[in-house]
Design a protein around this motif. Structure first.
Motif, mmCIF file in Angstrom:
data_model
loop_
_atom_site.group_PDB
_atom_site.id
_atom_site.type_symbol
_atom_site.label_atom_id
_atom_site.label_comp_id
_atom_site.label_asym_id
_atom_site.label_seq_id
_atom_site.Cartn_x
_atom_site.Cartn_y
_atom_site.Cartn_z
ATOM 1 N N ASN A 259 0.842 -1.210 0.025
ATOM 2 C CA ASN A 259 0.059 0.011 0.046
ATOM 3 C C ASN A 259 0.796 1.351 -0.153
ATOM 4 O O ASN A 259 1.695 1.239 0.753
ATOM 5 C CB ASN A 259 -1.116 -0.078 1.401
ATOM 6 N N PRO A 260 0.552 2.343 -0.842
ATOM 7 C CA PRO A 260 1.571 3.353 -0.763
ATOM 8 C C PRO A 260 1.525 4.049 0.622
ATOM 9 O O PRO A 260 2.748 4.816 0.798
ATOM 10 C CB PRO A 260 0.654 4.294 -1.725
ATOM 11 N N THR A 261 0.718 3.869 1.459
ATOM 12 C CA THR A 261 0.855 4.618 2.863
ATOM 13 C C THR A 261 1.282 3.522 3.816
ATOM 14 O O THR A 261 1.471 3.908 5.032
ATOM 15 C CB THR A 261 -0.407 5.198 3.038
ATOM 16 N N ASP A 262 1.718 2.424 3.449
ATOM 17 C CA ASP A 262 2.188 1.322 4.514
ATOM 18 C C ASP A 262 3.541 1.845 5.015
ATOM 19 O O ASP A 262 4.549 1.873 4.097
ATOM 20 C CB ASP A 262 2.620 -0.129 3.720
ATOM 21 N N LYS A 263 3.575 2.075 6.149
ATOM 22 C CA LYS A 263 4.991 2.612 6.565
ATOM 23 C C LYS A 263 5.779 1.585 7.255
ATOM 24 O O LYS A 263 7.084 1.653 7.641
ATOM 25 C CB LYS A 263 4.429 3.483 7.991
ATOM 26 N N GLU A 264 5.100 0.073 7.491
ATOM 27 C CA GLU A 264 5.733 -0.874 8.152
ATOM 28 C C GLU A 264 6.939 -1.483 7.148
ATOM 29 O O GLU A 264 8.164 -1.780 7.676
ATOM 30 C CB GLU A 264 4.989 -2.170 8.363
ATOM 31 N N VAL A 265 6.806 -1.319 5.770
ATOM 32 C CA VAL A 265 7.937 -1.673 5.019
ATOM 33 C C VAL A 265 9.168 -0.756 4.949
ATOM 34 O O VAL A 265 10.194 -0.931 4.517
ATOM 35 C CB VAL A 265 7.439 -1.745 3.401
ATOM 36 N N LEU A 266 8.770 0.703 5.440
ATOM 37 C CA LEU A 266 9.966 1.553 5.588
ATOM 38 C C LEU A 266 11.232 1.007 6.497
ATOM 39 O O LEU A 266 12.236 1.585 6.547
ATOM 40 C CB LEU A 266 9.680 2.967 6.076
ATOM 41 N N THR A 267 10.736 -0.031 7.359
ATOM 42 C CA THR A 267 11.621 -0.303 8.390
ATOM 43 C C THR A 267 12.818 -1.292 7.846
ATOM 44 O O THR A 267 13.698 -1.720 8.552
ATOM 45 C CB THR A 267 11.069 -1.156 9.601
ATOM 46 N N ARG A 268 12.741 -2.026 6.755
ATOM 47 C CA ARG A 268 13.596 -2.901 6.178
ATOM 48 C C ARG A 268 13.946 -2.822 4.523
ATOM 49 O O ARG A 268 13.159 -1.830 4.117
ATOM 50 C CB ARG A 268 13.186 -4.270 6.492
ATOM 51 N N ASP A 269 14.938 -3.219 4.203
ATOM 52 C CA ASP A 269 15.006 -3.050 2.694
ATOM 53 C C ASP A 269 14.272 -4.476 2.157
ATOM 54 O O ASP A 269 14.056 -5.445 2.901
ATOM 55 C CB ASP A 269 16.855 -3.890 2.516
ATOM 56 N N TRP A 270 13.766 -3.859 0.854
ATOM 57 C CA TRP A 270 12.911 -5.079 0.108
ATOM 58 C C TRP A 270 13.150 -4.719 -1.005
ATOM 59 O O TRP A 270 13.399 -3.598 -1.644
ATOM 60 C CB TRP A 270 11.556 -4.871 0.592
ATOM 61 N N GLU A 271 12.569 -5.740 -2.030
ATOM 62 C CA GLU A 271 12.418 -5.493 -3.435
ATOM 63 C C GLU A 271 11.201 -5.901 -4.080
ATOM 64 O O GLU A 271 10.711 -7.054 -3.612
ATOM 65 C CB GLU A 271 13.806 -6.182 -4.047
ATOM 66 N N CYS A 272 10.798 -5.224 -4.992
ATOM 67 C CA CYS A 272 9.458 -5.840 -5.791
ATOM 68 C C CYS A 272 9.963 -6.246 -7.377
ATOM 69 O O CYS A 272 10.611 -5.433 -7.735
ATOM 70 C CB CYS A 272 8.564 -4.703 -5.882
ATOM 71 N N CYS A 273 9.506 -7.374 -7.567
ATOM 72 C CA CYS A 273 9.785 -7.864 -8.889
ATOM 73 C C CYS A 273 8.658 -7.810 -9.757
ATOM 74 O O CYS A 273 7.344 -8.233 -8.951
ATOM 75 C CB CYS A 273 10.609 -9.301 -8.925
ATOM 76 N N MET A 274 8.528 -7.501 -10.905
ATOM 77 C CA MET A 274 7.528 -7.065 -11.691
ATOM 78 C C MET A 274 7.262 -7.427 -13.250
ATOM 79 O O MET A 274 8.621 -7.339 -13.876
ATOM 80 C CB MET A 274 7.243 -5.414 -11.677
ATOM 81 N N THR A 275 6.426 -7.809 -13.583
ATOM 82 C CA THR A 275 6.291 -8.459 -15.225
ATOM 83 C C THR A 275 5.712 -7.367 -15.846
ATOM 84 O O THR A 275 4.919 -6.586 -15.278
ATOM 85 C CB THR A 275 5.527 -9.683 -15.376
ATOM 86 N N ILE A 276 5.927 -7.402 -17.034
ATOM 87 C CA ILE A 276 5.458 -6.198 -17.967
ATOM 88 C C ILE A 276 4.023 -6.674 -18.340
ATOM 89 O O ILE A 276 3.196 -5.911 -18.254
ATOM 90 C CB ILE A 276 6.419 -5.889 -19.224
ATOM 91 N N PRO A 277 3.840 -7.659 -18.900
ATOM 92 C CA PRO A 277 2.308 -8.351 -19.148
ATOM 93 C C PRO A 277 1.814 -8.584 -17.489
ATOM 94 O O PRO A 277 2.509 -8.407 -16.470
ATOM 95 C CB PRO A 277 2.445 -9.598 -19.728
ATOM 96 N N GLU A 278 0.536 -9.004 -17.537
ATOM 97 C CA GLU A 278 0.019 -9.620 -16.192
ATOM 98 C C GLU A 278 0.718 -10.515 -15.558
ATOM 99 O O GLU A 278 1.231 -10.483 -14.302
ATOM 100 C CB GLU A 278 -1.456 -9.781 -16.292
ATOM 101 N N ASN A 279 1.268 -11.596 -16.031
ATOM 102 C CA ASN A 279 1.998 -12.723 -15.412
ATOM 103 C C ASN A 279 2.626 -13.347 -16.495
ATOM 104 O O ASN A 279 2.308 -14.446 -16.808
ATOM 105 C CB ASN A 279 1.042 -13.628 -14.635
ATOM 106 N N GLN A 280 3.856 -13.092 -17.090
ATOM 107 C CA GLN A 280 4.662 -13.736 -17.986
ATOM 108 C C GLN A 280 5.798 -13.445 -17.726
ATOM 109 O O GLN A 280 6.523 -12.288 -17.587
ATOM 110 C CB GLN A 280 4.572 -13.386 -19.455
ATOM 111 N N TRP A 281 6.941 -14.602 -16.932
ATOM 112 C CA TRP A 281 8.052 -13.892 -16.905
ATOM 113 C C TRP A 281 9.086 -14.576 -18.179
ATOM 114 O O TRP A 281 9.939 -13.873 -18.319
ATOM 115 C CB TRP A 281 8.781 -14.974 -15.377
ATOM 116 N N GLY A 282 9.114 -15.457 -18.523
ATOM 117 C CA GLY A 282 9.767 -16.142 -19.632
ATOM 118 C C GLY A 282 9.058 -15.499 -20.928
ATOM 119 O O GLY A 282 7.618 -14.935 -20.827
ATOM 120 N N TYR A 283 9.651 -15.435 -22.021
ATOM 121 C CA TYR A 283 9.154 -14.904 -23.155
ATOM 122 C C TYR A 283 7.614 -15.851 -23.582
ATOM 123 O O TYR A 283 7.576 -17.116 -23.777
ATOM 124 C CB TYR A 283 10.259 -15.336 -24.229
#
Ligand SMILES: C[C@@H]1N[C@@H](C(=O)NCc2ccccc2)[C@H](O)[C@@H]1O
Length: 450
Positions: A259-283
């Motif tokens: 959530n853009p206002t989620d403050k809990e995630v500010l307390t640690r390092d994290w990474e979001c991984c994202m696909t360009i289509p809805e759900n395709q990682w491979g070609y």
């Protein structure tokens, strides 16, 4: 409190040089490339809409049939120098490539399996060429590695018998051998991105994954591993049974953001991984089967992650012949154009601990004390509202493009200000730089001392 012996063992957040660089990088490129890129989601003329790297399962293909794709992996268009140039122009500071995905095919010549690049028509060590090309343009390289291995006969989803136990012991030894091989053959590697660790067999291997993390970090000092690598001895994943994060950063945001206002995630390092289509990682050959995110949607995700102390890892799925598809080239070009103007609001930035407003996101660079406003939504009100703690005042607002020296500011209450748009080209997301002064210290905005 539960007794946890195989949980987190180094203090977080890590403040060593390697982790500070990882954090300052903020924007990375994910690459999913393997045999699945050859069929590209289509099998015997039928299109399977499910993620293309699972085609083997969704099209119910026999393992031997799937594995024979290795003889078609001749990748005539593979050009790692061009891949690296595309990534550089897009503005990523790091890359994470699938050295082995769930299918078990290895992009490097492993001495522990024949199911690898050496036994393809290409033969050469494409991973070495990849590492050299990206390193040459100053992009940090990380390796994705799937513990889940559909090709390996000793993989087990659970341990229900002595036979399972013996087999999974062999699989764990194989896993350790391959990972030591990767960090030894490619010492440039900065981090390991573990995947395929959700099954009971791995959840019952907490002590093993603890000792494996220690071993790999001894071999490669400064190595960074994601929380997905780990389970503790009670089977708790990512966070140990006392809620302490394991690994060096949290890697649970996959195709979703907090959530853009989620403050809990500010307390640690994290990474979001994202696909360009809805759900395709491979070609996947057919991108018409789902929503394909626009460059602006992706830029907003990058800015939101930065505003909440996270990294953003955007996925590319190279084609079976080694080429990069036109749609991905276009995304890289448009994001790169935006980054050329606005990356000061991303690199080395993190949360500004200011109250989020509707127009977009704040990011903050503690080295220069500047607060950046990246605007995605133009207020119908016609003015951009800022709310500061009473102890601070807004001294100056200027456009990162420097079209005008400064923007008009109106203080409308002890805490609230309006920035009046003037000559703002707000057809694209744009950045305003704020100089905020703490009345007491006379310094720029100071990060809250927690
Ligand atoms: C980072 C992503 N994680 C993989 C994933 O979603 N695996 C979940 C999964 C594993 C096995 C069967 C169905 C779904 C995807 O293939 C990507 O590699």
């Amino acid at each position: 409190k539960k007794d946890v012996e195989y949980g987190q063992y180094n203090g977080l957040p890590r403040q060593d040089q390697a982790m500070q660089k990882w954090r300052e990088n903020r924007f990375g490129q994910f690459i999913h490339w393997g045999l699945y890129a050859i069929p590209g989601g289509i099998w015997e003329g039928k299109t399977y809409p499910y993620a293309s790297e699972f085609l083997r399962g969704s099209a119910k293909i026999a393992t031997s049939t799937w594995d024979s794709l290795i003889y078609q992996f001749d990748i005539p268009k593979y050009n790692p120098k061009e891949w690296a140039a595309i990534a550089k122009n897009m503005g990523v500071k790091y890359v994470t490539i699938t050295t082995k995905h769930h299918e078990g095919f290895c992009l490097w010549p492993s001495e522990y399996t024949d199911f690898d690049i050496e036994n393809t028509p290409y033969k050469k060590d494409l991973l070495r060429e990849f590492v050299d090309a990206y390193t040459a343009v100053g992009i940090d390289v990380n390796f994705y590695y799937s513990v889940l291995d559909w090709h390996h006969p000793d993989w087990r989803y659970d341990i229900k018998s002595d036979e399972d136990r013996a087999a999974f012991e062999r699989l764990k030894q194989f896993t350790k051998n391959q990972l030591v091989e990767l960090v030894t053959r490619y010492p440039e590697v900065k981090g390991l991105w573990f995947d395929g660790t959700w099954d009971n067999s791995w959840k019952k291997s907490g002590q093993f994954s603890y000792e494996l993390e220690k071993l790999l970090k001894n071999k490669r000092p400064g190595l960074i591993v994601n929380s997905r690598m780990r389970a503790d001895e009670h089977g708790s994943r990512h966070f140990d049974s006392n809620g302490i994060l394991m690994g060096d950063y949290e890697s649970g945001y996959e195709r979703r953001l907090p959530n853009p206002t989620d403050k809990e995630v500010l307390t640690r390092d994290w990474e979001c991984c994202m696909t360009i289509p809805e759900n395709q990682w491979g070609y996947h050959k057919d991108w018409s089967i789902s929503h394909v995110k626009s460059p602006l949607e992706l830029i907003e995700m990058l800015v939101q992650c930065t505003s909440q102390n996270g990294n953003f890892l955007l996925n590319f799925g190279p084609m079976g012949n080694g080429d990069i598809r036109p749609e991905e080239r276009e995304v890289a070009k448009e994001i790169g154009e935006w980054m050329k103007v606005n990356s000061e609001a991303i690199y080395g930035c993190g949360p500004a601990d200011l109250e989020k407003q509707d127009w977009g996101y704040y990011t903050y660079n503690e080295k220069n004390g500047k607060v950046y406003m990246t605007v995605f939504n133009n207020p119908v009100l016609g003015k951009y509202k800022i709310r500061l703690p009473k102890s601070h005042t807004l001294k100056k607002a200027s456009l990162i493009t420097k079209q005008v020296e400064s923007l008009e500011i109106k203080q409308i209450s002890p805490t609230d200000y309006f920035i009046i748009p003037d000559k703002i080209n707000n057809k694209k997301p744009f950045v305003i730089i704020l100089e905020i002064v703490d009345r007491a210290s006379g310094k720029f905005h100071q990060k809250a001392l927690t």
